[in-house]
Motif scaffolding. Structure first.
Motif, PDB file in Angstrom:
ATOM      1  N   GLY A   1      13.979  10.290  12.715  1.00 14.82           N
ATOM      2  CA  GLY A   1      15.024   9.532  12.318  1.00 14.82           C
ATOM      3  C   GLY A   1      14.843   9.976  10.666  1.00 14.82           C
ATOM      4  O   GLY A   1      15.713   9.378  10.083  1.00 14.82           O
ATOM      5  N   THR A   2      14.789  10.957  10.932  1.00 11.30           N
ATOM      6  CA  THR A   2      14.872  11.751   9.342  1.00 11.30           C
ATOM      7  C   THR A   2      15.879  13.370   9.203  1.00 11.30           C
ATOM      8  O   THR A   2      16.574  13.132   8.235  1.00 11.30           O
ATOM      9  CB  THR A   2      13.581  12.625   8.547  1.00 11.30           C
ATOM     10  N   GLY A   3      16.678  12.742  10.779  1.00  7.47           N
ATOM     11  CA  GLY A   3      17.580  13.346  10.882  1.00  7.47           C
ATOM     12  C   GLY A   3      17.192  15.066  11.478  1.00  7.47           C
ATOM     13  O   GLY A   3      18.425  16.738  11.602  1.00  7.47           O
ATOM     14  N   LYS A   4      16.294  15.358  11.917  1.00  9.97           N
ATOM     15  CA  LYS A   4      15.550  16.823  12.441  1.00  9.97           C
ATOM     16  C   LYS A   4      15.914  17.483  13.340  1.00  9.97           C
ATOM     17  O   LYS A   4      16.645  19.540  13.093  1.00  9.97           O
ATOM     18  CB  LYS A   4      13.834  16.422  12.570  1.00  9.97           C
TER      19      LYS A   4
ATOM     20  N   ARG B   1      18.637   3.721  11.419  1.00 15.29           N
ATOM     21  CA  ARG B   1      18.862   5.337  12.093  1.00 15.29           C
ATOM     22  C   ARG B   1      18.262   4.397  13.082  1.00 15.29           C
ATOM     23  O   ARG B   1      19.179   5.751  14.296  1.00 15.29           O
ATOM     24  CB  ARG B   1      18.711   6.931  11.181  1.00 15.29           C
ATOM     25  N   VAL B   2      17.221   4.195  13.647  1.00 17.17           N
ATOM     26  CA  VAL B   2      16.737   3.848  14.654  1.00 17.17           C
ATOM     27  C   VAL B   2      16.712   2.995  15.804  1.00 17.17           C
ATOM     28  O   VAL B   2      16.514   2.710  16.573  1.00 17.17           O
ATOM     29  CB  VAL B   2      14.868   4.210  14.522  1.00 17.17           C
ATOM     30  N   ARG B   3      17.094   2.028  14.989  1.00 12.66           N
ATOM     31  CA  ARG B   3      16.774   0.581  16.039  1.00 12.66           C
ATOM     32  C   ARG B   3      17.554   0.473  16.788  1.00 12.66           C
ATOM     33  O   ARG B   3      17.851  -0.723  17.581  1.00 12.66           O
ATOM     34  CB  ARG B   3      17.687  -0.697  14.179  1.00 12.66           C
ATOM     35  N   GLU B   4      19.184   1.260  17.187  1.00  9.09           N
ATOM     36  CA  GLU B   4      19.777   1.198  18.559  1.00  9.09           C
ATOM     37  C   GLU B   4      19.131   2.435  19.189  1.00  9.09           C
ATOM     38  O   GLU B   4      19.760   2.397  20.305  1.00  9.09           O
ATOM     39  CB  GLU B   4      20.944   1.863  18.329  1.00  9.09           C
ATOM     40  N   GLN B   5      17.743   2.755  18.964  1.00  8.38           N
ATOM     41  CA  GLN B   5      18.032   3.916  20.129  1.00  8.38           C
ATOM     42  C   GLN B   5      16.332   3.333  21.052  1.00  8.38           C
ATOM     43  O   GLN B   5      15.535   2.940  19.877  1.00  8.38           O
ATOM     44  CB  GLN B   5      17.516   4.918  19.264  1.00  8.38           C
ATOM     45  N   ALA B   6      16.219   3.542  21.890  1.00  7.00           N
ATOM     46  CA  ALA B   6      15.019   3.292  22.472  1.00  7.00           C
ATOM     47  C   ALA B   6      14.026   4.511  23.464  1.00  7.00           C
ATOM     48  O   ALA B   6      13.120   3.503  24.047  1.00  7.00           O
ATOM     49  CB  ALA B   6      15.667   2.355  24.120  1.00  7.00           C
ATOM     50  N   HIS B   7      13.803   4.805  22.822  1.00  6.39           N
ATOM     51  CA  HIS B   7      13.223   6.500  23.692  1.00  6.39           C
ATOM     52  C   HIS B   7      11.646   6.972  22.443  1.00  6.39           C
ATOM     53  O   HIS B   7      11.316   7.455  22.958  1.00  6.39           O
ATOM     54  CB  HIS B   7      14.293   7.761  23.594  1.00  6.39           C
ATOM     55  N   ARG B   8      11.846   5.510  21.626  1.00  7.81           N
ATOM     56  CA  ARG B   8      11.143   6.085  20.218  1.00  7.81           C
ATOM     57  C   ARG B   8       9.206   5.074  21.435  1.00  7.81           C
ATOM     58  O   ARG B   8       9.634   4.019  20.102  1.00  7.81           O
ATOM     59  CB  ARG B   8      10.779   6.213  19.646  1.00  7.81           C
ATOM     60  N   PRO B   9       8.442   5.320  22.093  1.00  8.27           N
ATOM     61  CA  PRO B   9       7.218   4.399  22.126  1.00  8.27           C
ATOM     62  C   PRO B   9       6.699   4.114  20.920  1.00  8.27           C
ATOM     63  O   PRO B   9       6.451   2.897  21.225  1.00  8.27           O
ATOM     64  CB  PRO B   9       6.769   5.501  23.247  1.00  8.27           C
ATOM     65  N   LEU B  10       6.478   4.641  19.902  1.00  4.72           N
ATOM     66  CA  LEU B  10       6.005   3.465  18.412  1.00  4.72           C
ATOM     67  C   LEU B  10       6.876   2.722  18.453  1.00  4.72           C
ATOM     68  O   LEU B  10       6.150   1.926  17.299  1.00  4.72           O
ATOM     69  CB  LEU B  10       5.373   5.460  17.492  1.00  4.72           C
TER      70      LEU B  10
END
Ligand code: S3P
Length: 181
Positions: A19-22, A118-127
């Motif tokens: 979520g840092t924008g890489k 940035r990541v709260r709506e995304q579900a593709h990060r298992p960690l």
């Protein structure tokens, strides 16, 4: 070889927390420099035919880290490439060492609260599939800080647009690759 390994900087590798924008920044940089853009997560998904979440669920995190390390080795002959890496990749010191041989390693940094937004709506990060994702982000970030800070350059991506960050990445790359008089 002496204490410092010989470096032949041909590429840019972006490291940093989820979520840092890489990926967004990496694509912009590649577009402007007319470089190829590669993303370690995308390559792993292509090769395995599985989503990252499936790899974690079916084979476990160590198997995923193995795939990451193999992909990193494949970049050794790359030139004119922007490599965007998964957030946990630099926690294996061999990965960072290998990337540094041919890439300027730039870490995108952000505060846990911004990452969370940035990541709260995304579900593709298992960690981050956790009952308390913000605490998970804080804990993981503080455990990983020691690795991220081994980058050649640390750029704060908080409160800056992806375009601005991309321009800073390009400036840093030009500084180290410009011909010496
Ligand atoms: C991970 C980050 C993810 C992906 C995997 C594990 C991590 O990549 O590699 O879910 O350990 O931080 P992004 O940083 O691109 O989200």
């Amino acid at each position: 070889m002496g204490v410092t390994a010989v470096r032949n900087i041909q590429n840019i590798a972006l490291i940093g927390f989820m979520g840092t924008g890489k990926s967004t920044v990496g694509r912009l940089v590649a577009e402007q420099l007319k470089f190829e853009f590669l993303d370690t997560d995308a390559l792993i998904e292509q090769r395995s035919g599985k989503k990252i979440t499936e790899i974690f669920a079916q084979h476990g995190e160590p198997a995923f880290r193995e795939l990451e390390a193999q992909i990193v080795l494949e970049f050794s002959q790359s030139t004119h490439t922007v490599i965007s890496t998964g957030g946990g990749l630099p926690t294996n010191p061999a990965n960072l060492k290998n990337l540094k041989q041919h890439s300027l390693v730039i870490c995108l940094w952000a505060a846990p609260e911004h990452i969370y937004e940035r990541v709260r709506e995304q579900a593709h990060r298992p960690l981050l599939n956790d009952p308390d994702p913000l605490s998970k982000i804080r804990n993981l970030l503080s455990a990983r800080e020691q690795f991220y800070k081994q980058a050649d350059v640390l750029l704060n991506s908080d409160l800056r647009s992806a375009r601005e960050v991309a321009q800073q990445v390009i400036n840093q790359f030009r500084l180290v690759t410009r011909p010496r008089k």
